[in-house]
Design a protein around this motif. Structure first.
Motif, PDB file in Angstrom:
ATOM      1  N   ARG B  97       0.835  -1.210   0.000  1.00  0.00           N
ATOM      2  CA  ARG B  97       0.000   0.000   0.000  1.00  0.00           C
ATOM      3  C   ARG B  97       0.869   1.259   0.000  1.00  0.00           C
ATOM      4  N   SER B 100       2.532   1.769  -3.301  1.00  0.00           N
ATOM      5  CA  SER B 100       1.603   2.358  -4.269  1.00  0.00           C
ATOM      6  C   SER B 100       1.558   3.865  -4.069  1.00  0.00           C
ATOM      7  N   ARG B 101       1.475   4.266  -2.810  1.00  0.00           N
ATOM      8  CA  ARG B 101       1.408   5.696  -2.507  1.00  0.00           C
ATOM      9  C   ARG B 101       2.715   6.397  -2.957  1.00  0.00           C
ATOM     10  N   ARG B 103       4.673   5.451  -5.415  1.00  0.00           N
ATOM     11  CA  ARG B 103       4.685   5.541  -6.880  1.00  0.00           C
ATOM     12  C   ARG B 103       3.778   6.673  -7.364  1.00  0.00           C
ATOM     13  N   ASN B 104       2.740   6.867  -6.606  1.00  0.00           N
ATOM     14  CA  ASN B 104       1.788   7.893  -7.034  1.00  0.00           C
ATOM     15  C   ASN B 104       2.282   9.313  -6.753  1.00  0.00           C
TER      16      ASN B 104
END
Lengths: 642, 242
Positions: B97, B100-101, B103-104
């Motif tokens: 999780r 993902s954050r 990468r964003n």
């Protein structure tokens, strides 16, 4: 986590990819579910309509007819062979013969014991055994049995109430059976009287003329008769002097002289015919001629006499009988009259003495004949209406038809007749006293549900076997469903519901396969896209949410189209079949003049809800495995391979 | 251009972001794959430091490990051994999780084949990357307009990818990569499908990002012209720095 709105935006784009595949899926799946919805709406519509119409007839009631079980098949045989009773009958017979001989001597007429059948006879299986003759013409056996068993009620109503109450019985009622006095006849005189006499040369033929109406009548309570009554009791009045009667349709046809409809007439033709019949029946009053046994005997003797005279027309040596009778006007319901009487005073005196002798010993010698007026107040299904089916329409007719009513007098109307004594000759009942003091009641128990009625029959009733025993032994009653196929109709509904549920399961399997292909392929095809989403920061849950919303959208779209197709389907089916089925149902239920319609559009919210739920569930089932695999894959590999 | 962030960047306790200091530190990383049962070494003991605002080109022949190195730097994959610290964040310690954050919000990706959504218009395609960050609607619109202006696609926002040229698509992809105002742009052969003019435009955009936004750009390329525009060139050969 991305917002629901953003997820929805992306989900909707998925619906726009692979348009042909998506459209085919929507069409196939929605046709499948639409078919189920149509099936649900049509069956619900049919059964609701039938229920609605059934309320107007006996087919909505769970009525069981109950009679006492005869557990001992040899009971009557044992009773008639009772040596004490046989001895008593012998003694009474001997006394009667002695009295008759003495009286014949006093009156100067001839009498031999041979002309009087004894009240006993040899048994067919054992010549040494004597048994009572139940058809004893002198009434010795009848009186003996009446004295011995007359005080014992043959049926315990209180016990029946007590037992049936355990099965939630809601009503108890009975009809009473009567018949025209023994040896008498009740006949609607034919229109062609001359032909009648020309063709009639025996007692049996004369008696058979009562076939238009039966010589048995049932006085039935309004629980049974109400559904068959014509409007306003067809205008019958208690003081009209007419006996109110419900007759089968075919009997009314005969009385009206209407031609019978062909077997393969369409349902519309049948119903139209029935409506005409009902209209004409409302004004139908008819008379039937009652003749007692003496009157019938004198007609038979007259016919024989005329035949004999005609046979000797050219015989100069033939001596005609001293009394020559003439046949009455065939339309007048009278007894034969004396045309010529050449008897001497002595002969006349001898005849008078014989008459006195006969009357003294119970033989009816005075011819009695008179008209009995009837007013048709109701129509029951034809006696031959339930027959072998030649078509589906016949099967439906048989299923919906009410049976076992036939010729009935409504008790509520009969009770209003001020002078019932005028019907003493045609409404008679004579118990046999073979099983106690039998009555003429046919007992009915009404239950609240089909299940209660079936349980009562299954648990309390026995079935007559080939040897006349009733098994299982020990059961008190013989019981069966009366009048209608109400239980069967309920069972059909229950089975249809089961079939529908199985169909849903089958449809789910098919739908899952179809949706699996589309949703599964869409998810698999979207691997690279999923990988890109993951690369730019979507969490697994974000990707899953997009596909969940896509699946929900697709499923709801399928459900909406299915609902639309299902509704359109049922409207089409309704348009094609509703009129025919309405006619069919009205006819099947006896054409009770109901204005109610069969509609093939009915909403069963539970069933339709279940179909829609299954539709969405099928979508989810199709989505989960590929989605689970997709979000766990390595996005780099998917980007590279995609 | 506004450098403010709408969410907090992910940072570790032991490192902090300082101007002129390393934003990306690769220490002795190796990556091995199993391919048809055989062990393949894609990277072998690579160490590399990249400073904030630096434009670094990674060059090398096909199969030398350029893409693998970029994927590890961008948190798309994890090294078999070694450590990667990006903007103070040790990537191997992050959960899925948090990765993902990362990468964003910290990284912006640009791919050779653009990977735009065919059924979303340009505006939506740029917006997609802002979705996980929960950027407010008004701010999204504003940033999309700014970025479209910057990449020269302001009049194409309602167009769909099929209506755009390769160069326009890649510029749209760069706008998408920039929407969250990342510290690093990782671009894997971004000009591989472009003609020279579009290549020039794309490289200019990267340079502009470095200059104006102080964004670090790490680009893998075969194109010497692109490499020549970089502040520094790193050569990879057989999974190791040459």
């Amino acid at each position: 986590m991305i917002t629901l709105r953003d997820s929805m935006v992306l989900a909707v784009t998925k619906l726009r990819t692979r348009k042909v595949r998506t459209i085919i899926t929507i069409l196939l799946a929605s046709m499948l579910f639409g078919l189920l919805i149509t099936a649900s709406m049509v069956t619900t519509g049919v059964f609701d309509s039938i229920d609605n119409i059934r309320k107007d007839g006996l087919t909505s009631q769970y009525i069981v007819t109950v009679s006492k079980a005869r557990n001992d098949p040899l009971a009557v045989q044992k009773l008639l062979r009772d040596p004490v009773l046989v001895d008593e009958a012998k003694q009474r017979y001997t006394a009667l013969v002695k009295k008759k001989t003495s009286e014949a001597e006093r009156l100067g007429i001839s009498y031999t014991q041979a002309s009087d059948l004894p009240p006993y006879m040899q048994t067919s299986d054992d010549a040494s055994t004597i048994r009572l003759n139940i058809n004893d013409p002198n009434g010795i056996v009848y009186n003996l049995l009446a004295q011995k068993y007359g005080g014992q009620p043959a049926f315990n109503d209180a016990q029946l109430h007590s037992i049936a109450d355990r099965y939630h019985a809601t009503a108890f009622f009975y009809s009473q059976s009567y018949s025209v006095k023994q040896g008498s006849s009740l006949a609607v005189l034919p229109k062609d009287g001359e032909k009648f006499y020309n063709q009639t040369d025996s007692m049996s033929n004369i008696s058979s003329q009562d076939s238009i109406i039966k010589s048995q009548f049932t006085i039935s309570p309004s629980n049974i008769t109400d559904y068959f009554m014509l409007p306003n009791d067809a205008g019958w009045q208690p003081s009209s002097g007419a006996l109110p009667i419900i007759l089968p349709k075919d009997t009314v046809e005969q009385l009206l002289g209407l031609p019978q409809l062909a077997d393969m007439a369409t349902t519309t033709e049948k119903l139209n015919y029935l409506n005409v019949l009902r209209d004409k029946a409302e004004t139908l009053t008819f008379s039937a001629c009652y003749r007692n046994s003496a009157s019938l005997n004198s007609i038979q003797q007259t016919l024989q006499q005329q035949k004999e005279i005609a046979a000797h027309a050219n015989d100069a040596t033939y001596k005609k009988p001293p009394v020559i009778y003439g046949l009455p006007d065939p339309f007048a319901c009278q007894s034969p009259f004396i045309k010529t009487d050449t008897r001497t005073i002595t002969e006349k005196q001898a005849d008078e003495n014989q008459k006195q002798f006969d009357q003294e010993f119970g033989k009816n010698t005075t011819p009695i004949s008179y008209f009995v007026k009837f007013k048709v107040v109701g129509l029951s299904p034809s006696t031959q209406e339930v027959k072998q089916s030649r078509s589906l329409n016949d099967v439906i007719d048989n299923l919906l038809a009410t049976t076992g009513i036939e010729q009935a007098i409504p008790k509520n109307l009969y009770d209003q007749i001020p002078d019932k004594s005028r019907y003493n000759d045609i409404l008679t009942y004579t118990p046999l006293y073979l099983f106690g003091s039998e009555d003429n009641k046919q007992r009915y128990v009404e239950f609240a549900t089909a299940s209660d009625a079936s349980r009562f029959i299954d648990q309390q009733s026995c079935v007559t076997q080939y040897d006349n025993s009733c098994k299982p032994t020990g059961r008190l009653y013989q019981a069966s469903l009366a009048f209608s196929n109400s239980v069967a109709l309920d069972d059909i509904r229950s089975k249809a519901t089961s079939i529908f549920q199985y169909s849903v399961v089958g449809a789910v399997v098919l739908a899952v396969i179809i949706m699996w292909i589309t949703i599964g392929r869409t998810i698999v095809d979207g691997r690279r896209e999923t990988a890109v989403f993951r690369a730019i920061g979507f969490k697994r849950g974000d990707v899953a949410l997009v596909y969940v919303l896509y699946t929900i959208s697709l499923s709801l779209l399928i459900a909406a189209v299915a609902l639309l197709l299902g509704s359109v389907g049922s409207v089409i089916v309704n348009h094609i079949y509703a009129h025919e089925l309405t006619t069919q149902a009205r006819y099947g239920f006896g054409g009770l003049g109901t204005a109610k319609q069969i509609t093939l559009i009915g909403m069963n919210s539970w069933q339709i809800g279940m179909v829609l739920f299954v539709c969405v569930t099928a979508g989810f089932l199709s989505m989960l495995p590929p989605l689970f695999r997709n979000v766990r894959r390595n996005p780099i590999r998917d980007m590279r391979e995609g | 251009m506004d450098r403010s962030r709408n969410t907090k960047p992910i940072r570790t306790q032991e490192a902090s972001s300082i101007e002129g200091e390393d934003i990306l530190s690769v220490q002795n990383i190796s990556k091995t794959y199993k391919l048809s049962g055989n062990k393949v070494t894609a990277l072998n003991g690579v160490s590399l430091q990249i400073k904030r605002g630096e434009f670094v080109a990674i060059i090398g022949p096909s199969g030398s490990g350029k893409s693998t190195l970029l994927q590890l730097m961008g948190g798309l994959d994890k090294p078999t051994s070694g450590t990667i610290v990006v903007d103070g964040t040790r990537l191997e310690s992050l959960s899925d999780r948090r990765l993902s954050r990362f990468r964003n919000q910290t990284v912006g990706f640009v791919f050779q084949f653009f990977y735009l959504q065919p059924f979303l218009n340009l505006s939506r395609n740029i917006e997609v990357a802002a979705m996980p960050s929960r950027m407010k609607k008004g701010e999204r619109k504003k940033r999309i307009a700014q970025l479209a202006q910057r990449v020269g696609l302001a009049d194409r926002l309602t167009h769909y990818p099929r209506e755009l040229s390769g160069g326009q698509l890649q510029r749209a992809a760069i706008a998408r990569a920039l929407i969250n105002n990342p510290h690093i742009i990782i671009a894997d052969e971004p000009t591989g499908n472009l003609d020279s003019q579009n290549t020039q435009e794309v490289v200019d955009l990267f340079r502009q990002a470095c200059r104006e936004l102080n964004t670090t750009v790490v680009i893998a390329t075969h194109d010497p012209m692109v490499a020549s525009k970089a502040d520094r060139t790193v050569i990879l050969k057989d999974g190791a720095l040459a």
